[in-house]
Scaffold this motif. Structure first.
Motif, PDB file in Angstrom:
ATOM      1  N   UNK A  41       0.822  -1.208   0.000  1.00 36.25           N
ATOM      2  CA  UNK A  41       0.000   0.000   0.000  1.00 36.25           C
ATOM      3  C   UNK A  41       0.859   1.263   0.000  1.00 36.25           C
ATOM      4  N   UNK A  42       0.520   2.180  -0.879  1.00 30.08           N
ATOM      5  CA  UNK A  42       1.101   3.526  -0.923  1.00 30.08           C
ATOM      6  C   UNK A  42       2.638   3.544  -0.926  1.00 30.08           C
ATOM      7  N   UNK A  43       3.271   2.881  -1.899  1.00 21.13           N
ATOM      8  CA  UNK A  43       4.735   2.909  -1.961  1.00 21.13           C
ATOM      9  C   UNK A  43       5.278   4.323  -2.121  1.00 21.13           C
ATOM     10  N   UNK A  44       6.353   4.598  -1.379  1.00 24.23           N
ATOM     11  CA  UNK A  44       7.035   5.879  -1.488  1.00 24.23           C
ATOM     12  C   UNK A  44       6.356   7.022  -0.776  1.00 24.23           C
ATOM     13  N   UNK A  45       5.284   6.758  -0.025  1.00 24.04           N
ATOM     14  CA  UNK A  45       4.510   7.819   0.624  1.00 24.04           C
ATOM     15  C   UNK A  45       4.502   7.599   2.135  1.00 24.04           C
ATOM     16  N   UNK A  46       4.751   8.683   2.872  1.00 21.10           N
ATOM     17  CA  UNK A  46       4.698   8.609   4.335  1.00 21.10           C
ATOM     18  C   UNK A  46       3.261   8.809   4.827  1.00 21.10           C
ATOM     19  N   UNK A  47       2.914   8.209   5.962  1.00 21.86           N
ATOM     20  CA  UNK A  47       1.616   8.502   6.576  1.00 21.86           C
ATOM     21  C   UNK A  47       1.561   9.962   6.999  1.00 21.86           C
ATOM     22  N   UNK A  48       0.369  10.543   6.888  1.00 22.81           N
ATOM     23  CA  UNK A  48       0.281  11.976   7.132  1.00 22.81           C
ATOM     24  C   UNK A  48       0.471  12.342   8.597  1.00 22.81           C
ATOM     25  N   UNK A  49       0.299  11.401   9.512  1.00 24.34           N
ATOM     26  CA  UNK A  49       0.517  11.722  10.927  1.00 24.34           C
ATOM     27  C   UNK A  49       1.900  11.304  11.417  1.00 24.34           C
ATOM     28  N   UNK A  50       2.834  11.147  10.507  1.00 23.43           N
ATOM     29  CA  UNK A  50       4.236  10.889  10.867  1.00 23.43           C
ATOM     30  C   UNK A  50       4.982  12.225  10.808  1.00 23.43           C
ATOM     31  N   UNK A 110       7.442   2.793  17.373  1.00 24.90           N
ATOM     32  CA  UNK A 110       6.548   3.944  17.517  1.00 24.90           C
ATOM     33  C   UNK A 110       6.930   5.071  16.567  1.00 24.90           C
ATOM     34  N   UNK A 111       8.220   5.215  16.332  1.00 20.98           N
ATOM     35  CA  UNK A 111       8.705   6.314  15.483  1.00 20.98           C
ATOM     36  C   UNK A 111       8.752   5.952  13.997  1.00 20.98           C
ATOM     37  N   UNK A 112       8.351   4.717  13.660  1.00 26.35           N
ATOM     38  CA  UNK A 112       8.243   4.391  12.244  1.00 26.35           C
ATOM     39  C   UNK A 112       9.333   3.521  11.682  1.00 26.35           C
ATOM     40  N   UNK A 113       9.913   2.671  12.515  1.00 21.73           N
ATOM     41  CA  UNK A 113      10.982   1.778  12.073  1.00 21.73           C
ATOM     42  C   UNK A 113      10.573   0.986  10.834  1.00 21.73           C
ATOM     43  N   UNK A 114       9.391   0.345  10.899  1.00 21.49           N
ATOM     44  CA  UNK A 114       8.971  -0.517   9.798  1.00 21.49           C
ATOM     45  C   UNK A 114       8.351   0.278   8.647  1.00 21.49           C
ATOM     46  N   UNK A 115       7.781   1.431   8.943  1.00 19.30           N
ATOM     47  CA  UNK A 115       7.306   2.304   7.862  1.00 19.30           C
ATOM     48  C   UNK A 115       8.471   2.670   6.955  1.00 19.30           C
ATOM     49  N   UNK A 116       9.570   3.053   7.570  1.00 17.88           N
ATOM     50  CA  UNK A 116      10.748   3.467   6.806  1.00 17.88           C
ATOM     51  C   UNK A 116      11.349   2.278   6.058  1.00 17.88           C
ATOM     52  N   UNK A 117      11.387   1.117   6.720  1.00 13.35           N
ATOM     53  CA  UNK A 117      11.923  -0.075   6.065  1.00 13.35           C
ATOM     54  C   UNK A 117      11.153  -0.409   4.795  1.00 13.35           C
ATOM     55  N   UNK A 118       9.815  -0.259   4.850  1.00  9.49           N
ATOM     56  CA  UNK A 118       8.961  -0.685   3.743  1.00  9.49           C
ATOM     57  C   UNK A 118       8.567   0.457   2.811  1.00  9.49           C
ATOM     58  N   UNK A 119       9.137   1.624   3.025  1.00 10.13           N
ATOM     59  CA  UNK A 119       8.673   2.811   2.308  1.00 10.13           C
ATOM     60  C   UNK A 119       8.708   2.642   0.791  1.00 10.13           C
ATOM     61  N   UNK A 120       9.806   2.200   0.268  1.00  8.04           N
ATOM     62  CA  UNK A 120       9.955   2.135  -1.192  1.00  8.04           C
ATOM     63  C   UNK A 120       8.963   1.166  -1.829  1.00  8.04           C
ATOM     64  N   UNK A 121       8.780   0.003  -1.199  1.00  4.24           N
ATOM     65  CA  UNK A 121       7.900  -1.007  -1.780  1.00  4.24           C
ATOM     66  C   UNK A 121       6.459  -0.895  -1.368  1.00  4.24           C
ATOM     67  N   UNK A 122       6.166  -0.086  -0.366  1.00  3.76           N
ATOM     68  CA  UNK A 122       4.805   0.070   0.129  1.00  3.76           C
ATOM     69  C   UNK A 122       4.595  -0.637   1.459  1.00  3.76           C
ATOM     70  N   UNK A 123       3.545  -0.263   2.133  1.00  2.00           N
ATOM     71  CA  UNK A 123       3.263  -0.764   3.477  1.00  2.00           C
ATOM     72  C   UNK A 123       2.601  -2.141   3.438  1.00  2.00           C
ATOM     73  N   UNK A 124       2.950  -2.984   4.385  1.00  2.00           N
ATOM     74  CA  UNK A 124       2.357  -4.308   4.512  1.00  2.00           C
ATOM     75  C   UNK A 124       0.856  -4.187   4.768  1.00  2.00           C
ATOM     76  N   UNK A 125       0.086  -5.145   4.233  1.00  2.00           N
ATOM     77  CA  UNK A 125      -1.355  -5.175   4.465  1.00  2.00           C
ATOM     78  C   UNK A 125      -1.779  -6.622   4.705  1.00  2.00           C
ATOM     79  N   UNK A 126      -2.184  -6.913   5.930  1.00  2.10           N
ATOM     80  CA  UNK A 126      -2.662  -8.257   6.260  1.00  2.10           C
ATOM     81  C   UNK A 126      -4.145  -8.174   6.638  1.00  2.10           C
ATOM     82  N   UNK A 127      -4.542  -8.627   7.845  1.00  2.00           N
ATOM     83  CA  UNK A 127      -5.965  -8.586   8.201  1.00  2.00           C
ATOM     84  C   UNK A 127      -6.554  -7.217   7.860  1.00  2.00           C
ATOM     85  N   UNK A 128      -7.699  -7.216   7.174  1.00  3.92           N
ATOM     86  CA  UNK A 128      -8.209  -5.944   6.670  1.00  3.92           C
ATOM     87  C   UNK A 128      -9.731  -5.918   6.626  1.00  3.92           C
TER      88      UNK A 128
END
Length: 379
Positions: free
Chosen positions: A166-175, A202-220
């Motif tokens: 989800x949303x590769x290359x884009x940061x969440x707006x509340x970061x 809390x500060x976005x460790x995994x957001x930053x790790x996955x930024x280029x490819x997009x955010x993980x999406x599981x249970x939804x």
């Protein structure tokens, strides 16, 4: 939900007894009741196989979509099932709404994992839009993709469109800007659950790790608001953090606007509804197939801030969500809702059971889900 749905409640008071079954599979004789712990069969007497699902209401009919789970094993061998009902009681099997592919290498080839299918209708495009959690064959839970399929009719068949993060290359707006600028060395955070690791999450460790490819999406799940805007709510960041992402006007993509909520909270199985202008979300913790205590959150805006509340469950085994895990909240009529959950049976996932219970609101306006051995819709 339109006011004319109120008439459905009157019908259900008479009809629900024929869909509520005791554990030996016989119809409940009391009439007008749902038996949450019972056996749920379709009108042909076949066990309903629609797990992790949701219900779409369209032109006077309900459509229940869910995972076809195998009698043995774990991966998807059939696809997404669809059942229809005029009264939420007598469910007719409509067939496989989205079938797996026989072609090796396809995203949804036999042996992939298709979970949590939800369908919404786009009035502008007149398309029925299905999103689900997809894991690629032989990759375990590594892919963590959101997958899309569309149809011109509610029961399908649905045409598979594609999948991705989800949303590769884009940061969440509340970061924050500081969090966005932080660089992380993942080798320093291989040990989980330490105070230092929690702070980094809390500060976005995994957001930053996955930024280029997009955010993980599981249970939804999916949610369409009063203004027609639709949202994709999913467990992300290694199931540690919930994210809420806005869908495009055709519901077939993401706009790039999203937020993360409760970083490190380890929430999954989101189910969301709106009551008197307030957004409510029920989730579970992450304990595999084993049930755990439900969590509940509220917000005055889909974009937050979200506040956590105690579990809404009341009654025997409330601390384990009555043995179930949330999957969907179905609005029926004005201010009336049904909480839907799965009772997972990993030894034979096909026969995982269903829990449907009414949601009422206490004097403080808080949702309450009380266990009932049997109930009718006059609650």
């Amino acid at each position: 939900m339109k006011k004319y749905l109120l008439s459905v409640w009157m019908l259900l008071a008479c009809l629900l007894g024929s869909c509520a079954h005791t554990k030996n599979g016989k119809a409940d004789a009391a009439g007008g009741t749902i038996v949450p712990a019972g056996v749920w069969n379709d009108v042909d007497g076949t066990y309903i196989n629609a797990h992790g699902g949701g219900v779409l209401y369209y032109e006077g009919k309900y459509y229940w979509f869910g995972e076809h789970r195998p009698d043995e094993g774990f991966s998807t061998k059939v696809g997404v099932n669809c059942y229809s009902s005029d009264d939420l009681c007598h469910w007719k099997y409509e067939g496989v709404a989205l079938a797996v592919s026989d072609k090796a290498g396809d995203d949804i080839e036999v042996g992939c994992i298709m979970e949590r299918p939800k369908v919404i209708y786009n009035a502008r495009t007149k398309k029925f839009v299905m999103w689900f959690h997809l894991e690629l064959k032989g990759k375990g839970y590594e892919a963590a993709r959101a997958a899309l399929a569309v149809s011109d009719t509610p029961a399908g068949p649905y045409r598979y469109v594609g999948s991705g993060r989800v949303n590769p290359g884009i940061y969440p707006e509340n970061m924050t800007d500081e969090e966005r600028a932080t660089e992380w060395n993942m080798d320093e955070y291989k040990e989980w659950w330490t105070p230092r690791w929690r702070e980094a999450v809390n500060k976005g460790l995994f957001v930053k790790r996955d930024l280029a490819g997009g955010q993980m999406s599981r249970d939804m799940t999916l949610f369409v608001d009063d203004d027609g805007k639709a949202y994709h709510i999913y467990s992300s960041e290694e199931n540690l953090t919930l994210q809420i992402a806005e869908l495009t006007d055709d519901y077939q993509g993401h706009t790039g606007r999203y937020i993360r909520i409760f970083p490190g909270g380890h929430n999954e199985a989101p189910a969301i509804f709106k009551h008197d202008g307030l957004y409510w979300m029920i989730t579970s913790g992450c304990t595999g197939w084993d049930p755990n205590e439900a969590r509940m959150f509220s917000a005055t805006s889909i974009w937050g801030p979200w506040t956590q509340h105690p579990s809404p469950m009341v009654g025997p085994d409330a601390e384990k969500t009555f043995g179930g895990q949330s999957t969907f909240v179905l609005p029926v009529g004005e201010g009336q809702y049904i909480f839907m959950a799965d009772v997972w049976k990993p030894k034979s996932l096909m026969y995982s059971a269903y829990i449907w219970l009414p949601i009422r609101f206490n004097e403080a306006g808080m949702p309450v889900i009380e266990w009932k051995n049997r109930w009718n819709l006059q609650f």
